[in-house]
Design an enzyme around this catalytic site. Structure first.
Site, PDB file in Angstrom:
ATOM      1  N   GLU A 219       1.031  -1.203  -0.033  1.00  0.00           N
ATOM      2  CA  GLU A 219      -0.015  -0.067  -0.059  1.00  0.00           C
ATOM      3  C   GLU A 219       0.726   1.199  -0.027  1.00  0.00           C
ATOM      4  OE1 GLU A 219      -3.146   2.474   2.876  1.00  0.00           O
ATOM      5  OE2 GLU A 219      -2.983   0.211   3.052  1.00  0.00           O
TER       6      GLU A 219
ATOM      7  N   GLU B 144      14.970  -6.983  -2.879  1.00  0.00           N
ATOM      8  CA  GLU B 144      15.696  -8.140  -3.367  1.00  0.00           C
ATOM      9  C   GLU B 144      15.038  -8.972  -4.279  1.00  0.00           C
ATOM     10  OE1 GLU B 144      18.324 -12.162  -1.366  1.00  0.00           O
ATOM     11  OE2 GLU B 144      16.679 -10.957  -0.071  1.00  0.00           O
TER      12      GLU B 144
END
Length: 313
Positions: free
Chosen positions: A100, A166
Site C-alpha cells: 500500500e 531483493e
C-alpha cells in the site's frame, strides 16, 4: 487502507492492563487470562499488506508495474485529508500480500532510516529481470549472481524512493512478493515476540559469523509458499533509526479483541506496546488493533471478515 499520513500517529494509547473478560467481536467471552496466549496459535492469520510512503505515486506505480510486473489493484484519492494511496501486488488482495503506497500532498521525500531492510520478489529468471529493470532506468545495487557460499541467485535494486528490493531466483511460487526484512536489536527476543504475540512460526535461522549477522525467517506457512518476515540482527547493533517512510505491516485475524489481549500480555513480558485499542475504525467500521514490537516496528491486526467487506466496496 489503514494509512498514516505524514507526521500522523495513533492517538489511542494503552491506558493500563487489558481487560481480559471483555466480550469478543461475536459477543462471546474471550478466553481467560491463563489461556489467552493460546489464541495466537489457533487464529487463522496471513500477511495482508505493507504500508509505506512515496514522493510521487504515479512514478512508483509506473516503476512497480513496468519493472517488477506488479498489477495496480486499487487507487484512491482522499482530498479532504490530503493524501492518495494505491495497492499493488501480484494477485488479488483477498489472497495475496500487497504493498500500500501512500502519497501525502506536497511531500516528495522521506527518510527510510537504518532499520528497514528490504522487500523481496521471487522470479524465475533474475538475470533477465535485472536487465529489464536496467533498460527501464532502474538502479541496480547488487548485480545478479549466487549468494556468497551458496547457489541461490539474487540481486538488489532500488525503487525511485530508495526502497530496496531483493530479487530471488525461484521456481514459480503462489506469492512472488515474498519477504519484508526488518533489522532488530535482539533476535531471540524478537523471535519470541512474533511467536507469542503474532502466532508466527520460526521457519529457519541462519548465523553468518563471517559477515557478523544472523537472520530468522518468521511466517504462517512454508517460506516458498507465502510471504515471510525476515528479522536481521547485526552483531553488536541494538538500535536503528526508523525514519518516516516505512509505516507498518497489516495481518489478518479472526478476532481483534482476543488478539489484542494476547499482544498486551506479551508486551508486558518482552516489550512493545499497544498503540490502538481494538475496535472499529470510524467511518468504515473495520475492526483493528495496532501495536509496536520491542524494536518499535508497527503491526496492525485487521478483522478478516471486515477486510473482505472493504474489498467489496
Amino acid at each position: 487502507m489503514y494509512t498514516l499520513m505524514s507526521g500522523e500517529c495513533d492517538n489511542h494509547r494503552s491506558s493500563g492492563r487489558f481487560i481480559f473478560d471483555m466480550t469478543s467481536s461475536t459477543g462471546e467471552e474471550t478466553v481467560p487470562s491463563e489461556n489467552v496466549l493460546e489464541w495466537a496459535q489457533k487464529d487463522k492469520r496471513r500477511f495482508l499488506h505493507a504500508v509505506y510512503r512515496v514522493g510521487d505515486l504515479d512514478r512508483t506505480i509506473k516503476f512497480y508495474t513496468e519493472c517488477f510486473g506488479m498489477k495496480l489493484l486499487r487507487k484512491r484519492d482522499i482530498p479532504e485529508e490530503k493524501y492518495s494511496n494505491a495497492f499493488l501486488g501480484f494477485g488479488p488482495e483477498d489472497s495475496h500480500f500487497v504493498v500500500e503506497l501512500t502519497y501525502n500532498y506536497g511531500v516528495d521525500k522521506y527518510d527510510i532510516g537504518t532499520g528497514f531492510g528490504h522487500f523481496a520478489i521471487a522470479a524465475e529468471d533474475v538475470y533477465k529481470l535485472v536487465e529489464d529493470i536496467r533498460a527501464k532506468g532502474g538502479k541496480i545495487t547488487r548485480e545478479p549472481g549466487p549468494v556468497k557460499g551458496g547457489t541461490t541467485v539474487i540481486a538488489f535494486v532500488q525503487d525511485p524512493d530508495g526502497y530496496t528490493f531483493e530479487l530471488i531466483q525461484r521456481s514459480p511460487t503462489p506469492e512472488p512478493l515474498c519477504q519484508i526484512m526488518l533489522r532488530v536489536g535482539d533476535l531471540e527476543r524478537s523471535i519470541k515476540f512474533y511467536e507469542k504475540a503474532c502466532g508466527m512460526k520460526l521457519l529457519r535461522s541462519i548465523d553468518n559469523p563471517e559477515y557478523k549477522y544472523t537472520i530468522a525467517m518468521m511466517g504462517y506457512a512454508e517460506e516458498y509458499e507465502t510471504t515471510v518476515l525476515e528479522l536481521t540482527y547485526n552483531y553488536g547493533v541494538t538500535e536503528y533509526t526508523k525514519g518516516n517512510a516505512y509505516a507498518q505491516v497489516a495481518i489478518s485475524t479472526e478476532d481483534v479483541y482476543k488478539s489484542a489481549a494476547v499482544v498486551d500480555l506479551v508486551t508486558k513480558e518482552l516489550g512493545g506496546k499497544i498503540t490502538r485499542q481494538p475496535g472499529p475504525i470510524p467511518g468504515i467500521n473495520t475492526k483493528i488493533t495496532s501495536f509496536l514490537d520491542p524494536d518499535g516496528w508497527k503491526m496492525v491486526l485487521v478483522d478478516h471478515s471486515d477486510f473482505l467487506k472493504e474489498l467489496e466496496v
